[in-house]
Design an enzyme around this catalytic site. Structure first.
Site, PDB file in Angstrom:
ATOM      1  N   ASP A 170       6.901  -5.914  14.671  1.00  0.00           N
ATOM      2  CA  ASP A 170       5.515  -5.677  15.072  1.00  0.00           C
ATOM      3  C   ASP A 170       5.497  -4.348  15.822  1.00  0.00           C
ATOM      4  OD1 ASP A 170       2.999  -5.558  16.153  1.00  0.00           O
ATOM      5  OD2 ASP A 170       3.016  -7.601  16.954  1.00  0.00           O
ATOM      6  N   ILE A 177      -7.957   4.725  -0.660  1.00  0.00           N
ATOM      7  CA  ILE A 177      -6.883   4.293  -1.551  1.00  0.00           C
ATOM      8  C   ILE A 177      -7.418   3.131  -2.386  1.00  0.00           C
ATOM      9  CG2 ILE A 177      -4.504   3.392  -1.599  1.00  0.00           C
ATOM     10  CD1 ILE A 177      -4.811   6.106  -0.157  1.00  0.00           C
ATOM     11  N   SER A 234      -6.601   9.038   9.214  1.00  0.00           N
ATOM     12  CA  SER A 234      -7.694   8.697   8.305  1.00  0.00           C
ATOM     13  C   SER A 234      -8.795   9.743   8.354  1.00  0.00           C
ATOM     14  CB  SER A 234      -8.270   7.343   8.709  1.00  0.00           C
ATOM     15  OG  SER A 234      -9.533   7.143   8.116  1.00  0.00           O
ATOM     16  N   TYR A 266     -11.138   1.678  15.088  1.00  0.00           N
ATOM     17  CA  TYR A 266     -10.291   2.384  14.123  1.00  0.00           C
ATOM     18  C   TYR A 266     -10.339   3.893  14.407  1.00  0.00           C
ATOM     19  CZ  TYR A 266      -8.272   3.526   9.519  1.00  0.00           C
ATOM     20  OH  TYR A 266      -7.469   3.993   8.505  1.00  0.00           O
ATOM     21  N   ARG A 314       5.251  -6.848   9.709  1.00  0.00           N
ATOM     22  CA  ARG A 314       5.380  -8.136  10.399  1.00  0.00           C
ATOM     23  C   ARG A 314       5.817  -9.253   9.463  1.00  0.00           C
ATOM     24  NH1 ARG A 314      -0.529  -8.112  12.610  1.00  0.00           N
ATOM     25  NH2 ARG A 314      -0.664  -7.363  10.463  1.00  0.00           N
ATOM     26  N   GLY A 333       0.781  -1.236   0.000  1.00  0.00           N
ATOM     27  CA  GLY A 333       0.000   0.000   0.000  1.00  0.00           C
ATOM     28  C   GLY A 333       0.809   1.281   0.000  1.00  0.00           C
TER      29      GLY A 333
HETATM   30  N1  LIG Z   1      -6.562   2.155   2.453  1.00  0.00           N
HETATM   31  C1  LIG Z   1      -7.307   3.196   2.710  1.00  0.00           C
HETATM   32  O1  LIG Z   1      -8.324   3.416   2.034  1.00  0.00           O
HETATM   33  C2  LIG Z   1      -6.916   4.146   3.826  1.00  0.00           C
HETATM   34  C3  LIG Z   1      -7.697   5.291   4.032  1.00  0.00           C
HETATM   35  C4  LIG Z   1      -7.337   6.177   5.039  1.00  0.00           C
HETATM   36  C5  LIG Z   1      -6.226   5.926   5.820  1.00  0.00           C
HETATM   37  N2  LIG Z   1      -5.496   4.798   5.609  1.00  0.00           N
HETATM   38  C6  LIG Z   1      -4.323   4.564   6.462  1.00  0.00           C
HETATM   39  O2  LIG Z   1      -3.185   4.559   5.615  1.00  0.00           O
HETATM   40  C7  LIG Z   1      -2.173   3.709   6.167  1.00  0.00           C
HETATM   41  C8  LIG Z   1      -1.687   2.762   5.094  1.00  0.00           C
HETATM   42  O3  LIG Z   1      -2.773   1.960   4.687  1.00  0.00           O
HETATM   43  P1  LIG Z   1      -2.711   1.043   3.401  1.00  0.00           P
HETATM   44  O4  LIG Z   1      -4.012   1.243   2.714  1.00  0.00           O
HETATM   45  O5  LIG Z   1      -1.441   1.253   2.693  1.00  0.00           O
HETATM   46  O6  LIG Z   1      -2.767  -0.392   4.138  1.00  0.00           O
HETATM   47  P2  LIG Z   1      -2.087  -1.804   3.813  1.00  0.00           P
HETATM   48  O7  LIG Z   1      -1.794  -1.975   2.355  1.00  0.00           O
HETATM   49  O8  LIG Z   1      -2.979  -2.799   4.487  1.00  0.00           O
HETATM   50  O9  LIG Z   1      -0.691  -1.735   4.582  1.00  0.00           O
HETATM   51  C9  LIG Z   1      -0.574  -1.894   5.961  1.00  0.00           C
HETATM   52  C10 LIG Z   1       0.885  -2.152   6.295  1.00  0.00           C
HETATM   53  O10 LIG Z   1       1.021  -2.160   7.721  1.00  0.00           O
HETATM   54  C11 LIG Z   1       1.686  -3.356   8.114  1.00  0.00           C
HETATM   55  N3  LIG Z   1       1.260  -3.684   9.469  1.00  0.00           N
HETATM   56  C12 LIG Z   1       0.025  -3.992   9.923  1.00  0.00           C
HETATM   57  N4  LIG Z   1       0.057  -4.237  11.237  1.00  0.00           N
HETATM   58  C13 LIG Z   1       1.351  -4.082  11.633  1.00  0.00           C
HETATM   59  C14 LIG Z   1       2.036  -4.223  12.861  1.00  0.00           C
HETATM   60  N5  LIG Z   1       1.413  -4.555  14.000  1.00  0.00           N
HETATM   61  N6  LIG Z   1       3.371  -3.996  12.884  1.00  0.00           N
HETATM   62  C15 LIG Z   1       4.034  -3.645  11.764  1.00  0.00           C
HETATM   63  N7  LIG Z   1       3.443  -3.488  10.568  1.00  0.00           N
HETATM   64  C16 LIG Z   1       2.118  -3.718  10.514  1.00  0.00           C
HETATM   65  C17 LIG Z   1       1.299  -4.383   7.043  1.00  0.00           C
HETATM   66  O11 LIG Z   1       2.182  -5.502   6.960  1.00  0.00           O
HETATM   67  P3  LIG Z   1       1.998  -6.795   7.922  1.00  0.00           P
HETATM   68  O12 LIG Z   1       0.516  -7.054   7.971  1.00  0.00           O
HETATM   69  O13 LIG Z   1       2.793  -7.873   7.276  1.00  0.00           O
HETATM   70  O14 LIG Z   1       2.540  -6.401   9.256  1.00  0.00           O
HETATM   71  C18 LIG Z   1       1.426  -3.494   5.803  1.00  0.00           C
HETATM   72  O15 LIG Z   1       2.779  -3.332   5.464  1.00  0.00           O
HETATM   73  C19 LIG Z   1      -2.803   3.034   7.376  1.00  0.00           C
HETATM   74  O16 LIG Z   1      -2.382   3.687   8.558  1.00  0.00           O
HETATM   75  C20 LIG Z   1      -4.297   3.235   7.171  1.00  0.00           C
HETATM   76  O17 LIG Z   1      -4.991   3.279   8.403  1.00  0.00           O
HETATM   77  C21 LIG Z   1      -5.807   3.899   4.625  1.00  0.00           C
END
Ligand SMILES: NC(=O)c1ccc[n+]([C@@H]2O[C@H](COP(=O)([O-])OP(=O)(O)OC[C@H]3O[C@@H](n4cnc5c(N)ncnc54)[C@H](OP(=O)(O)O)[C@@H]3O)[C@@H](O)[C@H]2O)c1
Length: 252
Positions: free
Chosen positions: A61, A186, A140, A153, A39, A18
């Site tokens: 983590d 996203i 967010s 969340y 992780r 992401g």
């Molecule tokens: N996607 C959306 O529409 C959206 C909208 C608003 C805000 N956001 C925010 O934007 C950020 C990025 O989101 P994204 O959409 O890119 O999500 P994503 O693709 O699900 O990426 C999440 C990342 O965080 C890692 N992660 C999760 N739990 C973890 C932990 N305990 N320790 C270390 N790493 C951890 C995951 O890898 P592992 O699981 O292998 O650890 C992955 O690398 C997040 O903070 C999300 O809340 C997203």
């Protein structure tokens, strides 16, 4: 922008998929030494392979203080400094409050709020060693427009907003800029894995009744590479400029 990040060490939590992965790729392309934390080692390796230049991956983590301390000890030993910290690791759950398990609470609060607290605590001495730098905390739109069934969340991201504002004030005198990046949706991240089909199906009528699906769901989500471009531009602003709250969302 090519080469503008030369010599900088950038640590990215959630760097395997992401937004974190896209920011890592663009920082590496611009010459930064990138360190990816997440992780799952296999996803970290896949992400690193596709980035320009040497990328260090450290399975971590962020909800664990010990795991984060060990990761930054490695960064210190290898580079002795940190110039950029991006806190992108984040998780969510769709749950009614009475159905929320301890694991759901710990996953959301642990990753979204304790995560950045742990990483910033460990990174600050290394940011000082670099003479200052940048921290981007990804929050967010849920903190601007709440929706039912996403309370863990929302609570964790609200906590992050407050922590970020406090860090902005605490660290600005040391040349460490701390910015809150409030993201809209996203299109191409792994975040959807947080929402299995049955949870989404159950939530749909509740979100419809709330109006959320009309207000936000109708927007065209942004590709993570586009969001990353804006974030890298943010990191490239002159050091005397503070953009401490930035809202990145679809134009329509
Ligand atoms: N996607 C959306 O529409 C959206 C909208 C608003 C805000 N956001 C925010 O934007 C950020 C990025 O989101 P994204 O959409 O890119 O999500 P994503 O693709 O699900 O990426 C999440 C990342 O965080 C890692 N992660 C999760 N739990 C973890 C932990 N305990 N320790 C270390 N790493 C951890 C995951 O890898 P592992 O699981 O292998 O650890 C992955 O690398 C997040 O903070 C999300 O809340 C997203």
């Amino acid at each position: 922008m090519a080469g503008t990040m030369q010599g900088k060490v950038a640590v990215i939590s959630g760097g395997s998929t992401g937004v974190g992965r896209a920011v890592g790729a663009q920082l590496a392309e611009n010459g930064a030494q990138v360190v990816l934390l997440a992780r799952r080692a296999d996803r970290l390796e896949t992400a690193a392979r596709e980035m320009a230049g040497p990328v260090l991956t450290i399975p971590t983590d962020v909800s664990s203080g010990d795991s984060v301390r060990a990761a930054f000890a490695q960064v210190e030993e290898r580079f002795g400094r940190v110039d950029i910290l991006v806190n992108s690791a984040g998780v969510a759950r769709i749950r009614a409050i009475e159905e929320t398990a301890d694991e759901d609470i710990h996953a959301c609060v642990g990753t979204n709020l304790l995560g950045p607290i742990h990483t910033i605590r460990s990174a600050v001495p290394l940011l000082r060693a670099a003479g200052g730098g940048d921290i981007l905390n990804i929050s967010s739109e849920i903190t601007l427009d709440h929706m039912p069934l996403m309370a863990m969340y929302a609570a964790s991201k609200h906590g992050l907003n407050g922590f970020t504002a406090a860090m902005h004030k605490e660290l600005r005198g040391d040349g460490i800029r701390v910015a809150l990046v409030i993201l809209g949706s996203i299109s191409d991240s792994a975040f959807i894995e947080n929402f299995p089909g049955e949870d989404r199906q159950r939530a749909a009528p509740v979100w419809e009744a709330d109006g959320y699906l009309t207000r936000v769901g109708a927007m065209k989500p942004l590709p993570s590479a586009t969001v990353a471009r804006v974030m890298v531009q943010l990191l490239a602003t002159p050091p005397e400029v503070a953009q401490d709250v930035v809202h990145i969302r679809p134009a329509g």
